[in-house]
Motif scaffolding. Structure first.
Motif, PDB file in Angstrom:
ATOM      1  N   LEU A 102       0.827  -1.213   0.000  1.00  0.00           N
ATOM      2  CA  LEU A 102       0.000   0.000   0.000  1.00  0.00           C
ATOM      3  C   LEU A 102       0.860   1.261   0.000  1.00  0.00           C
ATOM      4  N   ARG A 103       2.065   1.186   0.561  1.00  0.00           N
ATOM      5  CA  ARG A 103       2.950   2.361   0.582  1.00  0.00           C
ATOM      6  C   ARG A 103       3.697   2.566  -0.734  1.00  0.00           C
ATOM      7  N   ALA A 104       3.733   1.534  -1.586  1.00  0.00           N
ATOM      8  CA  ALA A 104       4.478   1.629  -2.839  1.00  0.00           C
ATOM      9  C   ALA A 104       3.834   2.659  -3.768  1.00  0.00           C
ATOM     10  N   PRO A 105       4.629   3.306  -4.648  1.00  0.00           N
ATOM     11  CA  PRO A 105       4.083   4.304  -5.582  1.00  0.00           C
ATOM     12  C   PRO A 105       2.987   3.740  -6.486  1.00  0.00           C
ATOM     13  N   PHE A 107       1.011  -0.331  -7.703  1.00  0.00           N
ATOM     14  CA  PHE A 107       0.901  -1.760  -7.395  1.00  0.00           C
ATOM     15  C   PHE A 107       1.998  -2.548  -8.099  1.00  0.00           C
ATOM     16  N   LYS A 108       2.273  -2.214  -9.344  1.00  0.00           N
ATOM     17  CA  LYS A 108       3.317  -2.916 -10.094  1.00  0.00           C
ATOM     18  C   LYS A 108       4.679  -2.731  -9.436  1.00  0.00           C
ATOM     19  N   ARG A 109       4.942  -1.493  -8.992  1.00  0.00           N
ATOM     20  CA  ARG A 109       6.216  -1.220  -8.324  1.00  0.00           C
ATOM     21  C   ARG A 109       6.302  -1.981  -6.992  1.00  0.00           C
ATOM     22  N   GLY A 110       5.189  -2.060  -6.292  1.00  0.00           N
ATOM     23  CA  GLY A 110       5.171  -2.785  -5.022  1.00  0.00           C
ATOM     24  C   GLY A 110       5.441  -4.265  -5.202  1.00  0.00           C
ATOM     25  N   VAL A 111       4.830  -4.874  -6.232  1.00  0.00           N
ATOM     26  CA  VAL A 111       5.075  -6.287  -6.510  1.00  0.00           C
ATOM     27  C   VAL A 111       6.537  -6.508  -6.868  1.00  0.00           C
ATOM     28  N   ASN A 112       7.109  -5.608  -7.671  1.00  0.00           N
ATOM     29  CA  ASN A 112       8.518  -5.732  -8.063  1.00  0.00           C
ATOM     30  C   ASN A 112       9.439  -5.650  -6.840  1.00  0.00           C
ATOM     31  N   GLN A 113       9.098  -4.776  -5.885  1.00  0.00           N
ATOM     32  CA  GLN A 113       9.907  -4.665  -4.669  1.00  0.00           C
ATOM     33  C   GLN A 113       9.849  -5.942  -3.839  1.00  0.00           C
ATOM     34  N   LEU A 114       8.698  -6.605  -3.828  1.00  0.00           N
ATOM     35  CA  LEU A 114       8.570  -7.834  -3.049  1.00  0.00           C
ATOM     36  C   LEU A 114       9.243  -9.014  -3.731  1.00  0.00           C
ATOM     37  N   THR A 115       9.258  -9.033  -5.052  1.00  0.00           N
ATOM     38  CA  THR A 115       9.922 -10.134  -5.750  1.00  0.00           C
ATOM     39  C   THR A 115      11.443  -9.977  -5.744  1.00  0.00           C
ATOM     40  N   ALA A 140      -5.503  -8.561  -1.640  1.00  0.00           N
ATOM     41  CA  ALA A 140      -6.122  -7.611  -0.705  1.00  0.00           C
ATOM     42  C   ALA A 140      -5.696  -6.179  -1.018  1.00  0.00           C
ATOM     43  N   SER A 141      -4.405  -5.958  -1.277  1.00  0.00           N
ATOM     44  CA  SER A 141      -3.933  -4.599  -1.576  1.00  0.00           C
ATOM     45  C   SER A 141      -4.478  -4.110  -2.904  1.00  0.00           C
ATOM     46  N   LEU A 142      -4.561  -4.997  -3.902  1.00  0.00           N
ATOM     47  CA  LEU A 142      -5.115  -4.601  -5.205  1.00  0.00           C
ATOM     48  C   LEU A 142      -6.581  -4.220  -5.072  1.00  0.00           C
ATOM     49  N   LEU A 143      -7.352  -5.011  -4.331  1.00  0.00           N
ATOM     50  CA  LEU A 143      -8.770  -4.688  -4.121  1.00  0.00           C
ATOM     51  C   LEU A 143      -8.932  -3.379  -3.352  1.00  0.00           C
ATOM     52  N   TYR A 144      -8.077  -3.167  -2.371  1.00  0.00           N
ATOM     53  CA  TYR A 144      -8.173  -1.952  -1.559  1.00  0.00           C
ATOM     54  C   TYR A 144      -7.935  -0.704  -2.407  1.00  0.00           C
ATOM     55  N   GLN A 145      -6.947  -0.767  -3.290  1.00  0.00           N
ATOM     56  CA  GLN A 145      -6.630   0.388  -4.122  1.00  0.00           C
ATOM     57  C   GLN A 145      -7.617   0.545  -5.276  1.00  0.00           C
ATOM     58  N   ALA A 146      -8.005  -0.588  -5.890  1.00  0.00           N
ATOM     59  CA  ALA A 146      -8.890  -0.512  -7.055  1.00  0.00           C
ATOM     60  C   ALA A 146     -10.309  -0.110  -6.677  1.00  0.00           C
ATOM     61  N   SER A 147     -10.731  -0.464  -5.474  1.00  0.00           N
ATOM     62  CA  SER A 147     -12.098  -0.141  -5.045  1.00  0.00           C
ATOM     63  C   SER A 147     -12.233   1.269  -4.485  1.00  0.00           C
TER      64      SER A 147
END
Length: 718
Positions: A102-105, A107-115, A140-147
């Motif tokens: 949720l803190r990532a700029p 969602f794609k950037r956040g996933v890249n940071q976790l991988t 959960a994070s994708l739903l939270y941001q997309a909704s």
């Protein structure tokens, strides 16, 4: 004239009789339509009210969990730091990555940071999405941001709300499964009642909300419900297609939610194989389910970044062996002596191919994930003895202990265990009779009529008997498996007492003649669950309401003080070392880098935990200093609860396990002999004398924690 008049009269009568014959089929069709209409209305009403009861049960349970969680932790009245402290152990790690996303700029950037995560563990870059199965947090994070929920609800409430909602789906799926098996949604209601009353043994939701089981098992329950409908003999093609699609979707989702899901699916696959071997269901149906397993395994392998654990899974070996043996198998479903011999050969062939294939795959595919599980099972079954700290520490965890007497006492007090045993015995005997009839070549009762009294010939019943026995055997070995087994105990017990066919099976054995057995079976299938439900409501409903009305207080001032000091005083580049559970909390509450985490599915992670745990062993200050600096640690946190632990089980305390692994103590005739020339590090360092003060400087302490800064410049003055 009279003859002509008589002839005319006959001619007039003939067409009238022909018209009557023509009208008769039309009247029969109208009567058939009316009868179908009269049958359709009660069926539709039963389906409507049953579905409504199932959905309401799930919603009420989700609301109950939410209310209980709020009253237990006083959640809404606490600051964010105190809320996060309630997530303990590995649950803290899961939720910390949800926060990172949720803190990532983006969602794609956040996933890249976790991988490509190099900000969690010092000196280690890892793909935490694969390592920790973080797909629930990604969703959960994708739903939270997309909704667009940022302006409506806080992230923590959104996260736990999804988990509570999944628990509602879990209950609904168990409701539907019991309903499908018994034919009455009264069984579903009784399943839900037993599930809630035995909540301490049916779910881990009270202990760790973000745990993988809480995310995954609802999908497994949906898969079992769909599989139950799919295996039924009298299912229509459209319903069968729907059940197959639901089995496919829920199997794949379940596999993506939990790293150990393929082991549970392996147990299910073995049950289906036995079901097919004895000829209780269509082989084509079982093989279609096996194809679902294959599809889920390979798709999961690709989307889990080519996770080798799925390729070396026993599930893949079993499915491949069954499908391979299919082409070598002759027609074994005829009641000849040759067919019975071929069944034995087929069983042996599948077993041999499975073991051989799994051995070959493990030989050629490099894998290190979950190897500790094999070692744990070897020691658990008495096949091996080890002094390895990690293996012995895992064996000492409650989840790997055998169930306590209190567990069986709780199930007995709620009347669940006695009814489950009764239903299981009746089903087992009936399945045994049906198997003997098939082996003897006797005709099978395929009509499924109530008066037949052969509940053991229904394929879905046989499957559940085999499945619950397999899960029960595992639960008797490891208490952690009770959270998988006990929900199905609730479902099977409720199905049995509410099933007229089970009562009819019992009456057939008793040769009841005084009362009409069908009528009595129908009466008992409604009266017995009503009596059980009323007695449970009278005894346990006040307790449940007391739980919801009681405002409990969860407050840990020492942990709050430690986290507050870290956030205010520790430099951003600091690296903390300590017990894995505490490091998970530090990662969540502060975001600082740590040396280790409560993870054991990789050899390097196990070694890190064992090395850092040496702070509670009898080793020199220089040894501990070298270990900590090898991981670039700058701060050390010692917990008084571990250092001065007084455990009820001898040899299961952390310091005991370390002493055994290091050879500093051994047991002989109940006496311990120590021969380490150093005192216990966690106790000696508190004395503030040389050489400990040369390596470490105390910077913070309270009643529970002591924080030491690891000196970069060392003075060796005594």
């Amino acid at each position: 004239m009279e003859k002509e008049g008589a002839a005319d009269l006959k001619q007039r009568k003939k067409p009238s009789s022909t018209e009557a014959e023509g009208k008769a089929p039309e009247e029969n069709e109208e009567e058939t339509k009316k009868s179908k209409k009269y049958v359709f209305i009660p069926r539709f009403a039963k389906l409507f009210f049953g579905c409504l009861a199932a959905v309401i049960s799930g919603m009420m349970y989700a609301m109950y969990l939410s209310t209980y969680h709020e009253r237990k932790f006083w959640f809404s009245g606490r600051p964010e730091l105190e809320r996060e402290i309630t997530f303990q152990g590995d649950g803290a790690i899961y939720y910390s990555f949800y926060k990172d996303l949720l803190r990532a700029p983006s969602f794609k950037r956040g996933v890249n940071q976790l991988t490509h995560d190099n900000r969690t563990l010092s000196l280690k870059t890892m793909n935490v999405v694969r390592q920790m199965t973080l797909y629930p947090e990604l969703i959960a994070s994708l739903l939270y941001q997309a909704s667009g929920s940022e302006e409506v609800i806080e992230p923590v409430y959104f996260y736990i709300g999804i988990v509570f909602g999944l628990q509602g789906i879990y209950v609904t799926a168990l409701f539907v499964t019991s309903w499908l098996m018994s034919g009455t949604w009264l069984a579903g209601m009784l399943t839900v009642i037993w599930f809630i009353i035995n909540r301490a043994d049916t779910t881990k939701i009270d202990y760790s909300i973000p745990s993988r089981e809480n995310w995954a098992l609802p999908y497994f329950a949906c898969q079992v419900a769909a599989l139950t409908g799919y295996l039924k003999n009298n299912i229509n093609p459209s319903s069968e297609r729907f059940c197959y699609l639901l089995v496919s979707a829920s199997t794949y989702t379940f596999m993506m939610m939990w790293e150990y899901s393929h082991y549970l699916l392996f147990v299910q696959a073995v049950s289906l194989f036995l079901l097919d071997t004895v000829g209780f269901t269509q082989t084509e149906k079982v093989h279609e389910v096996y194809k679902v397993y294959l599809f889920s395994l390979f798709l999961g392998y690709m989307l889990q970044f080519e996770n080798p654990a799925l390729l070396v899974s026993p599930l893949l070996s079993l499915v491949a062996a069954v499908l391979l043996a299919k082409y070598l198998q002759m027609n074994t479903k005829k009641g000849t002596l040759l067919s019975r011999m071929l069944k034995v050969i087929y069983f042996y062939l599948v077993f041999t191919i499975t073991v051989t294939l799994n051995f070959v795959v493990k030989t050629f595919i490099p894998h290190k994930e979950n190897e500790h599980l094999i070692k744990v099972l070897e020691v658990k079954l008495g096949l091996n003895i080890t002094k390895n700290f990690t293996i012995n520490w895992l064996l000492c965890q409650e989840s790997l202990q055998t169930p306590s007497q209190d567990f069986f006492l709780r199930l007995t007090q709620s009347s669940l265990l006695p009814f489950y045993i009764l239903v299981l015995i009746i089903c087992l005997v009936s399945v045994g009779q049906a198997t003997f009839r098939r082996i003897s070549g006797e005709p099978v009762n395929d009509t499924g009529k109530l008066e037949g009294g052969r509940i053991g010939e229904r394929p879905e019943v046989v499957y559940h008997v085999l499945h619950t026995l397999s899960l029960g055997l595992l639960a008797m070995m490891m208490e952690g498996m009770k959270y998988v087994w006990t929900p199905y105990v609730c479902m099977i017990a409720a199905f049995g007492v509410c099933s007229p066919e089970l009562w009819m099976t019992l009456f057939k054995w008793l040769r009841l003649k005084a009362v009409h057995p069908i009528l009595l079976a129908l009466i008992l299938s409604m009266a017995v669950p009503a009596i059980i439900g009323f007695s449970l409501w009278k005894e346990f409903f006040p307790r449940i309401m007391a739980e919801l009305s009681e405002l409990q207080e969860f407050y840990d001032p020492d942990t709050v003080g430690l986290m507050t000091w870290i956030k205010r005083q520790a430099p951003i580049a600091a690296v903390f070392a300590g017990s894995p559970q505490l490091m998970g909390t530090i990662k969540l509450c502060t975001g600082w880098m740590v040396t280790n985490l409560p993870l054991y599915n990789e050899e390097d992670l196990q070694k890190r935990n064992e090395n850092i745990f040496q702070i509670y062993s009898k080793r020199s200050a220089e040894d501990i200093y070298k270990i900590l600096t090898s991981y670039k640690a700058t701060y050390l946190v010692i917990e008084d609860s571990i250092c001065n632990e007084v455990g009820p089980v001898r040899g299961c305390r952390v310091k005991d396990l370390l002493d055994i692994a290091n050879g500093h103590v051994y047991y002989e005739e109940n006496d311990s002999y120590g021969y380490s020339k150093y005192g216990r590090f966690c106790q000696e360092i508190k004395m503030n004398y040389s050489p400990y003060v040369n390596y470490f400087t105390r910077v913070y302490w309270n009643r529970s924690y002591y924080v030491y800064k690891i000196n970069t410049v060392i003075s060796f003055q005594s």
